[in-house]
Write a protein that holds these residues in place. Structure first.
Motif, PDB file in Angstrom:
ATOM      1  N   TYR A   1      -1.861   6.941 -78.130  1.00  0.00           N
ATOM      2  CA  TYR A   1      -1.200   6.125 -77.107  1.00  0.00           C
ATOM      3  C   TYR A   1      -0.108   6.920 -76.420  1.00  0.00           C
ATOM      4  N   THR A   2       0.043   6.718 -75.089  1.00  0.00           N
ATOM      5  CA  THR A   2       1.185   7.285 -74.375  1.00  0.00           C
ATOM      6  C   THR A   2       1.830   6.185 -73.530  1.00  0.00           C
ATOM      7  N   LEU A   3       3.107   6.435 -73.174  1.00  0.00           N
ATOM      8  CA  LEU A   3       3.843   5.439 -72.391  1.00  0.00           C
ATOM      9  C   LEU A   3       3.498   5.587 -70.908  1.00  0.00           C
ATOM     10  N   THR A   4       3.316   4.489 -70.216  1.00  0.00           N
ATOM     11  CA  THR A   4       3.135   4.557 -68.761  1.00  0.00           C
ATOM     12  C   THR A   4       4.499   4.396 -68.094  1.00  0.00           C
ATOM     13  N   ARG A   5       4.515   4.515 -66.760  1.00  0.00           N
ATOM     14  CA  ARG A   5       5.800   4.324 -66.046  1.00  0.00           C
ATOM     15  C   ARG A   5       6.331   2.916 -66.239  1.00  0.00           C
ATOM     16  N   ALA A   6       5.389   1.953 -66.149  1.00  0.00           N
ATOM     17  CA  ALA A   6       5.794   0.559 -66.342  1.00  0.00           C
ATOM     18  C   ALA A   6       6.336   0.374 -67.761  1.00  0.00           C
ATOM     19  N   GLY A   7       5.715   1.082 -68.725  1.00  0.00           N
ATOM     20  CA  GLY A   7       6.144   0.979 -70.109  1.00  0.00           C
ATOM     21  C   GLY A   7       7.551   1.520 -70.294  1.00  0.00           C
ATOM     22  N   ARG A   8       7.844   2.637 -69.591  1.00  0.00           N
ATOM     23  CA  ARG A   8       9.179   3.230 -69.682  1.00  0.00           C
ATOM     24  C   ARG A   8      10.242   2.249 -69.165  1.00  0.00           C
ATOM     25  N   LYS A   9       9.918   1.618 -68.041  1.00  0.00           N
ATOM     26  CA  LYS A   9      10.837   0.630 -67.456  1.00  0.00           C
ATOM     27  C   LYS A   9      11.074  -0.505 -68.434  1.00  0.00           C
TER      28      LYS A   9
END
Lengths: 111, 892
Positions: free
Chosen positions: A79-87
């Motif tokens: 799994y990796t973080l998306t931009r939305a996930g970072r927000k």
């Protein structure tokens, strides 16, 4: 004793997963190990919550998944973080800080 | 976004990946345990233990994803299809019940919407109003007049501060002469703003312009669509042609479209109210002929408008006291819609109430069926729950069935509505509803139907679904699952529904029964003659008197009477005619009224109906003489001032005095041309009463005078016949034209047909529709009782088997089940009768000739219901009695 390990608070598991994934691509087993290690064995993440949580976060578009080989040469889902996930993560962290400050304030109040 | 779609269509791959991910986790854990020194077997055991149920985790993962909802939905629909198919009879009954409810509601709502809410194609018609003048001495609903004189109209038009626009019009007969003979059409003078007022553009040509109708301008007229089609075959070339109307050549300038019936005429003439304009010249001073229609100014209420006009007319009344104004009067302004639709609105509201009940019964029925099903399926639901189905999932699954049912019902309901509406439009009376009304399914109605369906789904589907899931599920699995005696979980709710259905249906059925009785009474009113064998033909001679300002050569009253006498003699001589008579109107609906003055009595506001007739009138209508003598041939020939009166007349005005030789003046004659002014008529005879003011109202005082005293152009020829009256109509027409080709036969037919059209059609419409609703309601209740009892018996199979094994007789089992059903039915009947008794006064306006608390109707309804209810219980009861105790006990 394993019994004394505390289950992760309801509602905070998502945040912990996002934080752990933020360090870089990682598979489910490693996430559970990492959370346990970082919390110095305080938190134990039951599989019954971890995987539905991962799938939910992926479904919301906060995590991205890819099948890759591990260092031992096996296929695993990373799994990796998306931009939305970072927000989302930063929003949750701000929330958590305010919550814990407020709880601390109440608890530290003299009678 | 594409992720979930891909996963949805590659389900196998998705499943494999989920499995691989979780197994990887397990194996890592095992590896770690082994690394910490456990044996492989122990490591695996611990890892499994810690992981928990693999399938449970998988299911939770699946549920976390969006495609899961779609999959579940598809599953639910699939499952709903299968389970409904398995229980086809249930599904059919439920869909039928809902479809009936939806269909009937849609049809009724369509009619109501089109007739009451949106009937006219006219501009801003909500603000169109009419003006009534009420005599304060008369009963509140009597309107003294709604026609005004030209000075009154001008005063209202020029002095009011409440109307944006105001139109005046009046109707008159227009005689049209082509080569063949003379025909009469209904025409109307309309002020030239009348067409822009309604805002419907002409189909061909133009409207009247402000100059039309002024003295010295060319004569013009407009025509409606129907006349154009029937008389001129829709030929557009007649535009601009000249026609001889009432003796004057007039040019056709416009034809109105089909959906236009303003001012109720077939052709229109322009009305200019300037001095000396044609259409304002009347042979009588100040005739009140102008009908006023106005548009309210924005923000002005009906009351404010009435007050304004009231002040204007009271000023006029003060300046010109006289016959035109009652002692005390007031003005009422009401909407044009109210004026046109009037009482029919009540019929429609009654229908809407009836149909809402039907919908309630249908919903109750379906809810009952769903509840019964839910209780039988308790065990299945419990098994599903323990296998891991969440409550939400179970509710959704049950709801899926109801949605499917509602969808099917909605479709069937729409079909039913479509064809039902076609049928209803065919029987709907055209009289009381505006002619411009087009009744059809419109989008609003469709939306209403959909709303009904959705609401029904929610009511019927959600309640049982919640009910089934609310209790502790795991306990159910250990019960017999079919509910043992006393374990009939939803018994009270379902019994309550049956009772409510029965009660509602009783209300409907009693309403229909009362209407039936009323209608029977109406059609069997004693007329004193046989309407099926009585012919009438209205014969008009010259132009209408309002339009006939210049006297012609015919104006000797006796001479006109002679014409009608000649026609009568010729009709009398026709084969198949028994007697023929002349009159102004015919019973039971017609008749003109007049204030009267009786010689030697103080002046009071006395009124009587007046008919002008030939000596053969009494014989033709079968009226018996009680005292004195009838009119004689010589009375007619010499136009003697004598009168025959009816019993009601004697009762009302003379009491025990001797009516013979009393002298009566009919004040209406003083205001008319060609009538004896100031003349007193001597009473020479008294005849029996007969219905003269409608079939329902009590008999009014009436006097019969020789028709030869007046020069009216318009008479009725009546004849009793030995053959079907209609077959004689062509001969009558021929005889009329043989005497004078300028005379026209305007209406004609048998009195029976006339009554069917005028008097019976509206009650029959209510009767047919309410009966249909009541019949549907009864059928639904029958199904409801039957299905509840059948499920009831199925649930108690074991108990009944036990009873029979212990020695219960067949008869006692049947009686037990019947008694159980009967209790519900009786309670429902009791409640229904009480509710009906409370509601029935709303029907009073709809029903005539029978008391609204008619015990016979109530009795018959109760008996019918007991019979139907018992019949519905009988089959389940006999089925219960046929149980083999051994099989019943093992049943599971």
């Amino acid at each position: 004793m394993e019994q004394e390990k505390v289950e992760v608070l309801k509602g905070t598991l998502d945040m912990l997963i996002l934080k752990v994934v933020a360090f870089g691509p990682i598979h489910g087993y490693a996430i559970s190990q990492r959370i346990q290690q970082i919390s110095r064995d305080f938190f134990q993440v039951p599989e019954g919550s971890l995987y539905p949580g991962l799938h939910r976060l992926e479904d919301r578009g906060w995590l991205q998944a890819k099948w890759q080989e591990t260092e031992t040469g096996r296929e695993a889902k990373f799994y990796t973080l998306t931009r939305a996930g970072r927000k989302r993560l930063s929003a949750e962290m701000v929330n958590w800080e305010r919550l814990s400050e407020a709880v601390a304030l109440i608890l530290s109040t003299a009678e | 976004m594409t992720g979930w779609l891909r996963r949805l269509f590659h389900k196998r791959v998705t499943e494999e990946r989920l499995d691989a991910e979780l197994r990887f986790h397990l194996e890592q854990r095992v590896k770690d345990f082994i690394a910490s020194g456990l044996s492989p077997a122990e490591a695996r055991r611990r890892a499994n233990l810690r992981f928990g149920g693999l399938e449970q985790v998988k299911e939770n993962c699946r549920e976390a994803r969006f495609e899961h909802y779609i999959q579940d939905l598809l599953h639910d629909i699939q499952y709903a299809f299968r389970s409904l198919y398995k229980d086809r009879r249930f599904a059919f009954v439920a869909v039928l019940a809902l479809a009936l409810g939806i269909g009937a509601t849609t049809v009724t709502f369509s009619v109501l919407y089109n007739v009451v809410v949106d009937p006219f194609p006219y501009r801003d018609f909500q603000h169109a109003v009419v003006v009534d003048l009420h005599d304060l001495a008369a009963p509140p609903h009597d309107i003294a007049r709604y026609h005004y004189t030209i000075p009154e109209f001008l005063a209202i038009r020029d002095q009011n501060r409440v109307f944006d626009d105001i139109v005046g019009n009046y109707q008159l007969n227009v005689l049209y002469r082509d080569g063949k003979g003379t025909r009469r059409f209904l025409g109307g003078y309309v002020t030239t703003n009348g067409f822009s007022f309604l805002g419907v553009p002409p189909l061909l040509g133009r409207y009247f312009a402000p100059g039309d109708g002024k003295p010295g301008t060319p004569y013009v007229f407009m025509m409606n669509y129907r006349l154009w089609q029937t008389e001129f075959q829709g030929n557009p070339k007649i535009m601009g042609q000249t026609f001889i109307l009432n003796g004057k050549p007039r040019t056709l300038i416009g034809i109105m479209p089909q959906r236009f019936n303003g001012y109720g005429s077939s052709l229109w003439l322009p009305l200019d109210l300037g001095l000396g304009a044609e259409g304002t010249v009347f042979p009588v001073k100040d005739p009140d002929v102008i009908w006023v229609c106005a548009r309210l100014r924005k923000g002005v209420s009906l009351q404010a408008a009435a007050a304004d006009v009231d002040a204007i007319l009271h000023r006029l009344a003060q300046a010109n006291p006289g016959e035109l104004y009652p002692q005390r009067f007031k003005i009422v302004v009401r909407t044009l819609l109210d004026f046109v639709v009037g009482d029919f609105k009540e019929t429609l509201y009654a229908l809407l109430a009836a149909v809402s009940m039907l919908l309630l019964i249908a919903c109750g029925n379906v809810a009952n069926l769903l509840l019964a099903r839910a209780s039988v399926r308790e065990r299945e639901i419990a098994v599903r729950a323990s296998l891991g189905a969440s409550r939400g999932r179970l509710i959704r699954q049950l709801l899926g069935e109801s949605v499917l049912l509602a969808g099917a019902a909605c479709f069937a309901g729409c079909l039913l509505a479509y064809f039902g509406l076609k049928g209803l439009v065919a029987i709907i009376p055209r009289g009381p509803i505006p002619e411009e009304t087009v009744i059809g399914l419109n989008p609003a109605v469709l939306l209403f139907a959909l709303g009904t369906a959705v609401l029904t789904t929610l009511i019927c589907g959600l309640a049982p679904a919640l009910h089934a899931v609310r209790r502790n599920l795991s306990l159910r699995m250990f019960g017999s699952g079919k509910g043992t005696a006393g374990g009939f979980h939803h018994g009270n709710l379902r019994s309550g529904l049956v009772i409510a259905e029965v009660a509602l249906s009783i209300v409907l059925l009693t309403g229909a029964g009362l209407m039936m009785r009323g209608f029977f009474a109406l059609t069997h009113v004693e007329l004193g003659f046989d309407p099926a064998r009585t012919l009438y033909a209205r014969v008009t001679r010259a132009a209408d008197f309002y339009d006939n300002a210049a006297p012609s050569e015919l104006e000797v009253p006796g001479k006109k009477a002679l014409f009608f006498e000649q026609v009568r003699k010729r009709v009398q001589a026709l084969p198949g005619v028994l007697t023929a008579a002349i009159s102004l109107d015919f019973p039971p609906l017609g008749g003109a009224g007049s204030e009267i003055t009786v010689s030697g009595k103080p002046s009071q506001q006395w009124e009587s109906m007046v008919d002008l007739c030939s000596e053969t009138y009494f014989q033709t209508l079968g009226l018996r003489l009680l005292r004195g003598r009838l009119l004689s041939e010589s009375d007619i020939d010499s136009a003697r001032h004598v009168a025959v009166v009816n019993q009601a007349f004697v009762r009302t005005y003379f009491g025990s005095e001797d009516p013979l030789s009393q002298k009566i003046k009919f004040n209406v004659f003083d205001q008319l041309p060609e009538t004896p002014h100031g003349a007193y008529f001597e009473v020479v005879g008294v005849i029996t009463d007969f219905k003269n003011r409608g079939l329902v109202a009590p008999v009014r005082p009436e006097a019969f005078l020789p028709h030869s005293i007046t020069g009216f152009d318009d008479r009725m020829i009546m004849a009793t016949t030995a053959v079907e009256p209609k077959s004689l109509l062509p001969s009558v027409q021929r005889e009329v034209w043989a005497v004078d080709s300028n005379a026209a036969v305007t209406h004609s037919g048998s009195i029976k047909d006339f009554l069917a059209e005028e008097a019976y059609i509206q009650p029959r419409f209510s009767l047919i529709t309410i009966s249909a609703f009541a019949g549907m309601g009864l059928a639904l209740v029958l199904i409801g009782i039957f299905s509840v009892m059948a499920y009831h018996v199925a649930l108690r199979t074991q108990e009944i088997g036990l009873r029979m094994a212990l020695g219960a007789q067949h008869g006692s089992v049947v009686a037990m089940v019947l008694w159980q059903g009967l209790r519900l039915i009786c309670l429902g009947i009791l409640i229904g009768v009480l509710v009906t008794a409370g509601l029935v006064h709303f029907l009073a306006g709809q029903i005539a000739g029978v008391s609204v608390t008619d015990p016979l109707t109530f009795g018959v309804v109760v008996i019918v219901f007991l019979g139907v209810g018992l019949a519905a219980c009988l089959q389940p009861a006999r089925r219960a009695a046929r149980f083999d105790p051994l099989i019943a006990l093992r049943y599971e």
